[in-house]
Design a protein around this motif. Structure first.
Motif, PDB file in Angstrom:
ATOM      1  N   GLU A  90      10.982  15.870  67.258  1.00 21.38           N
ATOM      2  CA  GLU A  90      11.664  16.264  68.492  1.00 21.38           C
ATOM      3  C   GLU A  90      11.905  15.054  69.395  1.00 21.38           C
ATOM      4  O   GLU A  90      12.977  14.903  69.966  1.00 21.38           O
ATOM      5  CB  GLU A  90      10.853  17.319  69.246  1.00 21.38           C
ATOM      6  CG  GLU A  90      10.788  18.664  68.545  1.00 21.38           C
ATOM      7  CD  GLU A  90      11.977  19.547  68.820  1.00 21.38           C
ATOM      8  OE1 GLU A  90      13.111  19.174  68.449  1.00 21.38           O
ATOM      9  OE2 GLU A  90      11.766  20.617  69.395  1.00 21.38           O
ATOM     10  N   ARG A  91      10.896  14.187  69.520  1.00 21.60           N
ATOM     11  CA  ARG A  91      11.037  12.987  70.342  1.00 21.60           C
ATOM     12  C   ARG A  91      12.178  12.117  69.827  1.00 21.60           C
ATOM     13  O   ARG A  91      13.014  11.646  70.593  1.00 21.60           O
ATOM     14  CB  ARG A  91       9.729  12.175  70.349  1.00 21.60           C
ATOM     15  CG  ARG A  91       9.828  10.896  71.176  1.00 21.60           C
ATOM     16  CD  ARG A  91       8.843   9.812  70.737  1.00 21.60           C
ATOM     17  NE  ARG A  91       8.752   9.601  69.308  1.00 21.60           N
ATOM     18  CZ  ARG A  91       9.629   8.911  68.575  1.00 21.60           C
ATOM     19  NH1 ARG A  91      10.706   8.388  69.125  1.00 21.60           N
ATOM     20  NH2 ARG A  91       9.458   8.761  67.280  1.00 21.60           N
ATOM     21  N   ALA A  92      12.234  11.937  68.519  1.00 17.33           N
ATOM     22  CA  ALA A  92      13.295  11.107  67.939  1.00 17.33           C
ATOM     23  C   ALA A  92      14.675  11.720  68.177  1.00 17.33           C
ATOM     24  O   ALA A  92      15.645  11.001  68.428  1.00 17.33           O
ATOM     25  CB  ALA A  92      13.051  10.916  66.442  1.00 17.33           C
ATOM     26  N   CYS A  93      14.758  13.035  68.133  1.00 19.35           N
ATOM     27  CA  CYS A  93      16.050  13.701  68.344  1.00 19.35           C
ATOM     28  C   CYS A  93      16.514  13.622  69.788  1.00 19.35           C
ATOM     29  O   CYS A  93      17.706  13.456  70.052  1.00 19.35           O
ATOM     30  CB  CYS A  93      15.963  15.160  67.907  1.00 19.35           C
ATOM     31  SG  CYS A  93      15.873  15.383  66.126  1.00 19.35           S
ATOM     32  N   TYR A  94      15.590  13.764  70.719  1.00 15.54           N
ATOM     33  CA  TYR A  94      15.991  13.849  72.122  1.00 15.54           C
ATOM     34  C   TYR A  94      15.858  12.544  72.890  1.00 15.54           C
ATOM     35  O   TYR A  94      16.619  12.323  73.821  1.00 15.54           O
ATOM     36  CB  TYR A  94      15.222  14.975  72.824  1.00 15.54           C
ATOM     37  CG  TYR A  94      15.636  16.315  72.264  1.00 15.54           C
ATOM     38  CD1 TYR A  94      16.895  16.838  72.531  1.00 15.54           C
ATOM     39  CD2 TYR A  94      14.794  17.025  71.433  1.00 15.54           C
ATOM     40  CE1 TYR A  94      17.292  18.048  71.995  1.00 15.54           C
ATOM     41  CE2 TYR A  94      15.188  18.244  70.895  1.00 15.54           C
ATOM     42  CZ  TYR A  94      16.439  18.747  71.179  1.00 15.54           C
ATOM     43  OH  TYR A  94      16.834  19.940  70.645  1.00 15.54           O
ATOM     44  N   ALA A  95      14.913  11.691  72.514  1.00 15.34           N
ATOM     45  CA  ALA A  95      14.743  10.422  73.225  1.00 15.34           C
ATOM     46  C   ALA A  95      15.371   9.268  72.460  1.00 15.34           C
ATOM     47  O   ALA A  95      15.576   8.197  73.013  1.00 15.34           O
ATOM     48  CB  ALA A  95      13.257  10.141  73.472  1.00 15.34           C
ATOM     49  N   GLY A  96      15.661   9.484  71.201  1.00 15.97           N
ATOM     50  CA  GLY A  96      16.233   8.426  70.376  1.00 15.97           C
ATOM     51  C   GLY A  96      15.156   7.522  69.811  1.00 15.97           C
ATOM     52  O   GLY A  96      13.966   7.771  69.967  1.00 15.97           O
TER      53      GLY A  96
END
Length: 130
Positions: A90-96
């Motif tokens: 989720e972090r990678a998807c939303y924060a990049g």
């Protein structure tokens, strides 16, 4: 560069790659197809596609009551390692930023059994007036 653009390329995890997404507006993919696409996205470290295909896999596996998102899925599984891996996705998807799909692919070779809600039920509430 135009206003609001820095000229920097998007993070690798958000770049369009070799992993396609579930078709919008078409029939739900089978659980086996969604599972294969999820694992392919993990191999390619494509966080956005991994998230989309995992949600498609969950929806195909449990069409009557799919988890509403990855957070809900993590809570239903009650597995700390899986919960951490899903939070990382989720972090990678939303924060990049970069994301490695290896750990999540290992943890989700197959979907865990979802807890059944057929256990003992609470007794009904007594009426207020008798």
């Amino acid at each position: 560069p135009p206003a609001g653009r820095t000229g920097a390329p998007p993070p690798v995890s958000l770049r369009a790659g070799g992993t396609d997404a579930p078709p919008v507006g078409e029939p739900r993919p089978s659980a086996s197809k969604a599972r294969a696409k999820f694992h392919d996205a993990c191999r390619h470290h494509d966080a956005a596609a991994a998230r989309r295909w995992l949600l498609a896999w969950l929806g195909a596996a449990w069409p009557e009551a799919p988890p509403t998102g990855l957070g809900a899925f993590a809570k239903q599984c009650a597995d700390a390692a899986l919960g951490a891996a899903l939070s990382d996705l989720e972090r990678a998807c939303y924060a990049g930023g970069p994301w490695s799909g290896e750990n999540l692919a290992v943890l989700l070779k197959d979907l865990p059994k979802m807890p059944s809600h057929g256990g003992p039920q609470a007794p009904p509430i007594a009426p207020l007036y008798r």
